[in-house]
Motif scaffolding. Structure first.
Motif, mmCIF file in Angstrom:
data_model
loop_
_atom_site.group_PDB
_atom_site.id
_atom_site.type_symbol
_atom_site.label_atom_id
_atom_site.label_comp_id
_atom_site.label_asym_id
_atom_site.label_seq_id
_atom_site.Cartn_x
_atom_site.Cartn_y
_atom_site.Cartn_z
ATOM 1 N N VAL A 63 0.840 -1.205 0.000
ATOM 2 C CA VAL A 63 0.000 0.000 0.000
ATOM 3 C C VAL A 63 0.874 1.254 0.000
ATOM 4 O O VAL A 63 0.557 2.250 -0.670
ATOM 5 N N MET A 64 1.997 1.233 0.720
ATOM 6 C CA MET A 64 2.906 2.379 0.740
ATOM 7 C C MET A 64 3.409 2.728 -0.652
ATOM 8 O O MET A 64 3.651 3.901 -0.957
ATOM 9 N N LEU A 65 3.572 1.716 -1.501
ATOM 10 C CA LEU A 65 4.073 1.959 -2.854
ATOM 11 C C LEU A 65 3.077 2.744 -3.711
ATOM 12 O O LEU A 65 3.445 3.284 -4.755
ATOM 13 N N THR A 66 1.832 2.828 -3.270
ATOM 14 C CA THR A 66 0.817 3.572 -4.025
ATOM 15 C C THR A 66 0.688 5.020 -3.567
ATOM 16 O O THR A 66 -0.023 5.804 -4.215
ATOM 17 N N LEU A 67 1.340 5.402 -2.474
ATOM 18 C CA LEU A 67 1.161 6.745 -1.913
ATOM 19 C C LEU A 67 1.925 7.800 -2.704
ATOM 20 O O LEU A 67 3.023 7.549 -3.214
ATOM 21 N N THR A 68 1.350 8.986 -2.789
ATOM 22 C CA THR A 68 2.021 10.160 -3.351
ATOM 23 C C THR A 68 1.675 11.361 -2.476
ATOM 24 O O THR A 68 0.856 11.266 -1.553
ATOM 25 N N GLY A 69 2.294 12.489 -2.784
ATOM 26 C CA GLY A 69 2.003 13.706 -2.039
ATOM 27 C C GLY A 69 0.586 14.198 -2.220
ATOM 28 O O GLY A 69 0.096 15.017 -1.430
ATOM 29 N N ASP A 70 -0.103 13.697 -3.253
ATOM 30 C CA ASP A 70 -1.479 14.097 -3.520
ATOM 31 C C ASP A 70 -2.490 13.047 -3.084
ATOM 32 O O ASP A 70 -3.693 13.191 -3.357
ATOM 33 N N SER A 71 -2.021 11.992 -2.429
ATOM 34 C CA SER A 71 -2.947 10.939 -1.984
ATOM 35 C C SER A 71 -3.934 11.507 -0.970
ATOM 36 O O SER A 71 -3.580 12.396 -0.179
ATOM 37 N N PRO A 72 -5.161 11.003 -0.954
ATOM 38 C CA PRO A 72 -6.105 11.439 0.081
ATOM 39 C C PRO A 72 -5.639 10.988 1.459
ATOM 40 O O PRO A 72 -4.941 9.976 1.590
ATOM 41 N N LEU A 73 -6.035 11.732 2.474
ATOM 42 C CA LEU A 73 -5.584 11.450 3.839
ATOM 43 C C LEU A 73 -5.979 10.048 4.293
ATOM 44 O O LEU A 73 -5.241 9.405 5.053
ATOM 45 N N TRP A 74 -7.113 9.552 3.802
ATOM 46 C CA TRP A 74 -7.571 8.246 4.264
ATOM 47 C C TRP A 74 -6.608 7.125 3.873
ATOM 48 O O TRP A 74 -6.551 6.086 4.554
ATOM 49 N N THR A 75 -5.826 7.327 2.806
ATOM 50 C CA THR A 75 -4.871 6.284 2.425
ATOM 51 C C THR A 75 -3.727 6.194 3.439
ATOM 52 O O THR A 75 -3.200 5.121 3.694
ATOM 53 N N LEU A 76 -3.327 7.330 4.023
ATOM 54 C CA LEU A 76 -2.324 7.306 5.080
ATOM 55 C C LEU A 76 -2.857 6.558 6.297
ATOM 56 O O LEU A 76 -2.143 5.776 6.937
ATOM 57 N N LEU A 77 -4.121 6.837 6.619
ATOM 58 C CA LEU A 77 -4.746 6.165 7.755
ATOM 59 C C LEU A 77 -4.872 4.665 7.490
ATOM 60 O O LEU A 77 -4.731 3.851 8.404
ATOM 61 N N LEU A 78 -5.111 4.298 6.217
ATOM 62 C CA LEU A 78 -5.205 2.878 5.865
ATOM 63 C C LEU A 78 -3.881 2.168 6.092
ATOM 64 O O LEU A 78 -3.844 1.051 6.634
ATOM 65 N N VAL A 79 -2.775 2.800 5.678
ATOM 66 C CA VAL A 79 -1.458 2.195 5.896
ATOM 67 C C VAL A 79 -1.208 1.985 7.388
ATOM 68 O O VAL A 79 -0.753 0.923 7.827
ATOM 69 N N ALA A 80 -1.519 3.016 8.181
ATOM 70 C CA ALA A 80 -1.326 2.899 9.628
ATOM 71 C C ALA A 80 -2.202 1.790 10.206
ATOM 72 O O ALA A 80 -1.778 1.036 11.092
ATOM 73 N N LEU A 81 -3.409 1.678 9.710
ATOM 74 C CA LEU A 81 -4.325 0.654 10.208
ATOM 75 C C LEU A 81 -3.804 -0.747 9.904
ATOM 76 O O LEU A 81 -3.814 -1.630 10.772
ATOM 77 N N VAL A 82 -3.326 -0.950 8.677
ATOM 78 C CA VAL A 82 -2.795 -2.269 8.312
ATOM 79 C C VAL A 82 -1.574 -2.600 9.158
ATOM 80 O O VAL A 82 -1.402 -3.744 9.608
ATOM 81 N N PHE A 83 -0.718 -1.609 9.405
ATOM 82 C CA PHE A 83 0.474 -1.854 10.217
ATOM 83 C C PHE A 83 0.120 -2.173 11.660
ATOM 84 O O PHE A 83 0.938 -2.736 12.401
ATOM 85 N N GLY A 84 -1.084 -1.831 12.100
ATOM 86 C CA GLY A 84 -1.489 -2.166 13.456
ATOM 87 C C GLY A 84 -1.524 -3.654 13.722
ATOM 88 O O GLY A 84 -1.301 -4.097 14.852
ATOM 89 N N VAL A 85 -1.797 -4.452 12.679
ATOM 90 C CA VAL A 85 -1.862 -5.910 12.859
ATOM 91 C C VAL A 85 -0.489 -6.484 13.220
ATOM 92 O O VAL A 85 -0.338 -7.137 14.261
ATOM 93 N N PRO A 86 0.559 -6.281 12.404
ATOM 94 C CA PRO A 86 1.874 -6.806 12.803
ATOM 95 C C PRO A 86 2.424 -6.151 14.064
ATOM 96 O O PRO A 86 3.128 -6.807 14.840
ATOM 97 N N GLN A 87 2.113 -4.872 14.290
ATOM 98 C CA GLN A 87 2.595 -4.230 15.516
ATOM 99 C C GLN A 87 2.022 -4.920 16.744
ATOM 100 O O GLN A 87 2.676 -5.038 17.775
#
Length: 448
Positions: free
Chosen positions: A333-357
């Motif tokens: 998912v990080m590979l899809t991010l850009t400076g113009d990505s919507p904020l929800w995509t950042l939150l999605l990455v953080a949410l997915v990382f919550g599982v391994p954390q």
């Protein structure tokens, strides 16, 4: 136990959102402020197994009180630091001061389990893992809040009340002495501690980590020195009557060695995300330090829930596999991010990382608890942290190499590819390890 053990992860992660403000305030580029990360990990990588061995020999109380007291001193020094050099020195003190908390907690859990006859205190181990992981993931949010209220110096001043509370609780509640184990009752102090072994281990680790901080062919001599120190260390430990790290037992304990290897690659991914992704959200995406920390709130909340739910099971294989899969998905998912990505995509990455954390720290900790020699629980736990910090140093080098002078989107994508490779390796190390079924409360234990 919980308060002392979280002093290290809180100082490891709270600095993530403070690097940019510190650089601006002190006129230091990212290549110099990176030493604030490296200095703490260099100190803790060396100090964790050393202090763990001291705890194995002398019991946790004295080392815990000394270490947490040093954290308070470092907090004052950092809050008043006039320049980057003194600030880096404060981080070194923090690194050494926080070394005692986690090994002391693991030693106390082991001694209490033996006293009560409960071989697998899953609830306590889960609470310890949740506390550590909770603080680790909430660190950026807490740091952003402190910076918004009191500036970056508040992230250092926070250590003062925490250290005072830890010292007071330690004086009131920690047992004054634990019986020495059979292997440490006899002999003088030097032979019991294996000071030459500790010195060679320090030389091995320092030269290796100095190279990893800024890997370049011109620094080949550091690798040569590290290799020479490693050979000398191995020869010393194989001949010592009471070795600092018993390589004969450790070498025959393949499950524990595999756990250390998994810890290294797992934390490459975790710390690259913590520092690299956070820097990109500030510089490449334009968030403030507070909002950069706030963007990781989904990871914080999910990690707590995942740890609590998964802690009800003593098995580790399923946790490790799911944790590896979570890291891989998040990197993609990080590979899809850009400076113009919507904020929800950042939150999605953080949410997915919550599982391994929420899974990896608990599974790795429980693996060490049941795989290690019971007489070396504290030093084995410290060595787990050392491998994790070596992973953090690899992550720091990868982050610096990926970003260069600015944390832009291209650098984030380069870093994501490195993280993805580490995540795949982590998955393979877990898939092909057939000993993981025994790393539970009902499994076999390493021979003493």
């Amino acid at each position: 136990m919980l308060l002392g053990s979280v002093l290290n992860p809180i100082n490891s992660t709270i600095i993530a959102v403070a690097l940019v403000p510190i650089g601006r305030a002190l006129g230091a580029p990212a290549s110099q402020t990176a030493w604030l990360v490296s200095a703490l990990y260099l100190a803790t990588s060396l100090g964790q197994p050393v202090v763990g061995r001291l705890i194995d020999v002398f019991g946790p109380r004295r080392l815990f009180l000394l270490g947490t007291g040093l954290v308070g001193v470092a907090g004052v020094a950092g809050a008043l630091a006039p320049n980057l050099g003194i600030l880096i020195g404060a981080r070194v003190l923090l690194g050494f001061g926080t070394c005692a908390g986690y090994p002391a907690a693991m030693a106390l859990v082991r001694s209490e389990a033996e006293r009560t006859g409960r071989d697998g205190p899953g609830g306590v181990l889960t609470a310890l893992a949740v506390a550590n992981q909770t603080v680790a993931v909430v660190g950026p949010l807490l740091g952003g809040l402190l910076i918004a209220v009191g500036g970056w110096r508040a992230t250092f001043a926070l250590n003062v009340p925490l250290a005072v509370a830890a010292v007071v609780l330690g004086l009131l509640r920690l047992p004054k002495a634990l019986p020495a184990s059979g292997s440490t009752r006899h002999g003088n102090l030097a032979s019991r501690l294996d000071l030459p072994g500790m010195g060679l281990f320090a030389a091995l680790l320092v030269t290796l980590l100095l190279f990893l901080m800024n890997p370049h062919l011109r620094d080949w001599y550091l690798l040569a020195l590290s290799a020479a120190a490693g050979v000398a260390f191995a020869l010393r430990e194989l001949r010592a009557a009471t070795p600092f790290i018993d390589l004969r037992v450790l070498g025959g304990n393949t499950p524990l060695l595999a756990t250390y290897g998994r810890a290294l690659v797992a934390y490459v991914v975790a710390y690259a995300f913590l520092y690299g992704f956070t820097q990109w959200t500030e510089e490449g995406f334009g968030l403030t330090p507070f909002h950069a920390g706030l963007a990781q709130t989904p990871m914080f909340l999910l990690a707590i829930g995942v740890s609590i739910v998964s802690g009800r099971s003593t098995g580790v294989r399923g946790k490790l596999l799911l944790g590896a899969a979570g890291q891989i998905v998040a990197c993609l998912v990080m590979l899809t991010l850009t400076g113009d990505s919507p904020l929800w995509t950042l939150l999605l990455v953080a949410l997915v990382f919550g599982v391994p954390q929420g899974l990896n720290n608990l599974a790795l900790q429980n693996s060490v608890y049941f795989q290690a020699d019971p007489e070396r629980t504290a030093s084995s736990a410290g060595l787990l942290r050392t491998f994790a910090y070596v992973g953090s140093m690899v992550a720091s080098s990868a982050t610096a190499a990926s970003f260069g002078q600015h944390a832009d989107t291209g650098g984030l994508h380069r870093l994501a590819w490195v993280m993805l490779g580490a995540g795949v390796l982590y998955l393979l190390l877990t898939l092909f390890d057939r000993t993981l079924g025994r790393a539970s409360g009902t499994g076999t234990r390493a021979p003493a």
